[in-house]
Scaffold this motif. Structure first.
Motif, PDB file in Angstrom:
ATOM      1  N   THR A 112      43.731  26.649 -28.736  1.00 59.79           N
ATOM      2  CA  THR A 112      44.886  27.721 -28.766  1.00 59.79           C
ATOM      3  C   THR A 112      46.008  27.230 -28.498  1.00 59.79           C
ATOM      4  O   THR A 112      46.606  26.285 -27.346  1.00 59.79           O
ATOM      5  CB  THR A 112      44.683  28.722 -27.704  1.00 59.79           C
ATOM      6  N   THR A 122      50.877  32.031 -37.565  1.00 59.95           N
ATOM      7  CA  THR A 122      50.239  33.496 -37.967  1.00 59.95           C
ATOM      8  C   THR A 122      51.199  34.206 -38.953  1.00 59.95           C
ATOM      9  O   THR A 122      50.531  34.729 -40.252  1.00 59.95           O
ATOM     10  CB  THR A 122      50.139  34.241 -36.777  1.00 59.95           C
ATOM     11  N   LEU A 150      43.609  31.250 -35.473  1.00 60.35           N
ATOM     12  CA  LEU A 150      43.041  32.547 -34.688  1.00 60.35           C
ATOM     13  C   LEU A 150      41.745  32.080 -34.261  1.00 60.35           C
ATOM     14  O   LEU A 150      41.267  32.869 -33.381  1.00 60.35           O
ATOM     15  CB  LEU A 150      42.754  33.438 -36.014  1.00 60.35           C
ATOM     16  N   PRO A 153      42.080  31.973 -29.791  1.00 64.23           N
ATOM     17  CA  PRO A 153      42.308  33.165 -29.061  1.00 64.23           C
ATOM     18  C   PRO A 153      40.854  33.872 -29.356  1.00 64.23           C
ATOM     19  O   PRO A 153      40.500  34.679 -28.420  1.00 64.23           O
ATOM     20  CB  PRO A 153      43.438  33.869 -29.732  1.00 64.23           C
ATOM     21  N   ALA A 154      40.368  33.806 -30.338  1.00 66.43           N
ATOM     22  CA  ALA A 154      39.136  34.695 -30.721  1.00 66.43           C
ATOM     23  C   ALA A 154      37.770  34.349 -30.137  1.00 66.43           C
ATOM     24  O   ALA A 154      36.965  35.087 -29.710  1.00 66.43           O
ATOM     25  CB  ALA A 154      38.858  34.687 -32.270  1.00 66.43           C
ATOM     26  N   SER A 172      43.890  34.969 -24.067  1.00 69.88           N
ATOM     27  CA  SER A 172      43.416  34.916 -25.307  1.00 69.88           C
ATOM     28  C   SER A 172      43.520  36.316 -25.905  1.00 69.88           C
ATOM     29  O   SER A 172      43.690  36.577 -27.120  1.00 69.88           O
ATOM     30  CB  SER A 172      41.881  34.567 -25.214  1.00 69.88           C
ATOM     31  N   TYR A 175      47.000  36.853 -27.097  1.00 67.97           N
ATOM     32  CA  TYR A 175      47.190  36.154 -28.184  1.00 67.97           C
ATOM     33  C   TYR A 175      46.798  37.071 -29.374  1.00 67.97           C
ATOM     34  O   TYR A 175      47.215  37.178 -30.351  1.00 67.97           O
ATOM     35  CB  TYR A 175      46.614  34.972 -28.244  1.00 67.97           C
ATOM     36  N   GLN A 176      45.419  37.413 -29.124  1.00 69.50           N
ATOM     37  CA  GLN A 176      44.759  38.322 -30.392  1.00 69.50           C
ATOM     38  C   GLN A 176      45.593  39.693 -30.723  1.00 69.50           C
ATOM     39  O   GLN A 176      45.741  39.836 -31.989  1.00 69.50           O
ATOM     40  CB  GLN A 176      43.282  38.654 -30.111  1.00 69.50           C
ATOM     41  N   LEU A 254      40.178  38.256 -40.709  1.00 64.13           N
ATOM     42  CA  LEU A 254      41.080  39.145 -40.140  1.00 64.13           C
ATOM     43  C   LEU A 254      42.406  38.995 -40.935  1.00 64.13           C
ATOM     44  O   LEU A 254      43.295  39.930 -41.033  1.00 64.13           O
ATOM     45  CB  LEU A 254      41.277  38.501 -38.989  1.00 64.13           C
ATOM     46  N   LEU A 284      37.788  41.765 -35.237  1.00 64.60           N
ATOM     47  CA  LEU A 284      38.359  41.053 -34.280  1.00 64.60           C
ATOM     48  C   LEU A 284      37.187  41.528 -32.870  1.00 64.60           C
ATOM     49  O   LEU A 284      36.995  40.656 -32.361  1.00 64.60           O
ATOM     50  CB  LEU A 284      39.729  41.604 -33.949  1.00 64.60           C
ATOM     51  N   ASN A 288      34.511  38.737 -31.074  1.00 65.86           N
ATOM     52  CA  ASN A 288      34.451  38.539 -29.484  1.00 65.86           C
ATOM     53  C   ASN A 288      33.205  39.037 -29.038  1.00 65.86           C
ATOM     54  O   ASN A 288      32.727  38.203 -28.228  1.00 65.86           O
ATOM     55  CB  ASN A 288      35.534  39.563 -28.997  1.00 65.86           C
TER      56      ASN A 288
END
Length: 432
Positions: A112, A122, A150, A153-154, A172, A175-176, A254, A284, A288
């Motif tokens: 990250t 991004t 990504l 954070p993912a 995280s 961030y997402q 994403l 997303l 997770n």
């Protein structure tokens, strides 16, 4: 395999060395003269699966967080005792191949970037993806995935949950959320500028662009992509292998849908953005969910055993919450999938009706040249709007009643009224 470098606090030297001796671990000790707080530095090789339990035991012997421990890759270790240690810990499954909890946390932090870098990368990724989507260029879209930041954070949210690092989890998740908002906003702004400056054709129909249309009405297969990306991402980070390609896969789930959502907003079609936005969210959440389940299955637990029960409860609640939300979105995607299935059936049935009518004796001089079902623009649940039938026949001849017959026969298979257009094309046949 790993090489561990461990500083030994004053008064703990014998305790730590006894611990290593009991484990039959080879080590080298050097005196430490730079600080009175530490008396020595111990170097010892470990199999990947042994790093976490050994470090936990050593820490229980008196190593606190103020001391530093360095774990690095070791290419080769030649030692009979090391081989025996390897056989003791390695069982040939994911649990034994995984890196330690301490390394996992460090890896998640490293993946990250700082927020300014994350935001800039991004936005750039979303802009490149939007350009590729408007150009209908798969190569450019794939290029946008490569630069998307990504994966950290993912996967960081899942890592923070299982090891009881709430700071990592909150960071995280933040961030997402911000990443998705930035990606959609950047795509919308870029697409709007491209449209207003006529960089793209003024009459561009989004449904006619292959890279865009496939994301306007996503189906249940999208879940498989996202779940696969989440599992692969966690397995790659947990086993210490390269995560670069897996990061591309997560970005594939994403970034392009976020770009499509932005494009539809720029085109003033907010209803068309529903499908793409849902695709972003379900992907997303699925990443997770898959990451969280995989990490827990791999055996990662919090450092403090007294917080294990609380962590298990937290993991259970988050898994249940993610499953419920993903299932809600899955029902939505299932509805789109079913609508697509019904459309496919209608198209086949309508074509069969046309062919049956033309096979009758009074229409033997006519032949079907082209058949097309035009869908409406009610995204994401599109329905047939009209059917265009192109028929070839002798010059100067038409069959006015044919259009009525086809309209009646085709609408038998439609839920609502579908317009039927019959176009005649003169066909000249010449002999040899």
């Amino acid at each position: 395999m790993r090489l561990v470098q461990l500083t030994v606090p004053t008064g703990k030297r014998e305790t730590i060395l006894d611990t290593l001796d009991e484990r039959e671990i080879d080590y080298v000790v050097t005196d430490e003269t730079s600080s009175r707080k530490y008396t020595a530095v111990v170097y010892f090789p470990l199999p990947d699966a042994a790093v976490e339990p050994v470090l936990d035991e050593v820490q229980n012997a008196g190593i606190d967080e103020d001391a530093y421990t360095v774990v690095v890759d070791a290419e080769t270790v030649i030692s009979r005792r090391f081989q025996a240690l390897r056989e003791e810990y390695e069982e040939g499954d994911v649990g034994s191949d995984r890196i330690s909890r301490q390394e996992l946390q460090a890896e998640a932090d490293d993946l990250t970037p700082s927020f300014p870098v994350y935001a800039v990368m991004t936005i750039i990724s979303a802009v490149v993806a939007t350009a590729g989507l408007l150009l209908d260029s798969p190569a450019v879209v794939v290029g946008s995935m490569v630069i998307a930041p990504l994966i950290g954070p993912a996967l960081g949210a899942s890592v923070g949950t299982v090891i009881d690092d709430e700071e990592l989890f909150v960071e995280s998740v933040t961030y997402q959320i911000l990443g998705v908002v930035l990606a959609i906003a950047a795509a919308a702004v870029f697409a709007l500028v491209a449209r207003m400056t006529n960089i793209v054709p003024p009459g561009l129909v989004l449904a006619n662009v292959g890279e865009i249309s496939e994301r306007l009405a996503p189906d249940l297969l999208s879940l498989a992509i996202a779940l696969g990306a989440g599992i692969a991402g966690v397995v790659s980070i947990a086993t210490g292998t390269s995560v670069a390609l897996v990061g591309v896969m997560i970005a594939a789930a994403l970034i392009p849908p976020a770009g499509v959502a932005g494009i539809t907003l720029a085109w003033g079609q907010p209803t068309a953005a529903i499908g793409a936005t849902v695709l972003v969210l379900v992907n997303l959440l699925s990443v997770n969910l898959a990451g969280l389940l995989t990490l827990w299955y791999a055996g990662y637990r919090p450092e403090n055993l007294f917080s294990l029960g609380e962590t298990e409860q937290r993991v259970r609640h988050r898994i249940v919450g993610l499953v419920v939300i993903v299932l809600v979105f899955a029902v939505f995607l299932g509805g789109i999938t079913y609508a697509s299935y019904e459309t496919g059936n209608f198209e086949q049935d309508a074509r069969d009706e046309v062919e049956q009518v033309l096979s009758q004796d009074q229409y033997e001089r006519y032949q079907l040249l082209e058949f097309e079902v035009v869908m409406d623009n009610d995204y994401p649940f599109r329905n047939p709007d009209r059917v265009i039938v192109t028929i070839g026949g002798p010059p100067g001849e038409t069959a006015p009643e044919l259009a009525d017959t086809l309209h009646e026969r085709i609408n038998r298979h439609a839920d609502g009224s579908v317009n039927v257009e019959v176009r005649y094309v003169e066909v000249l046949e010449r002999g040899d």
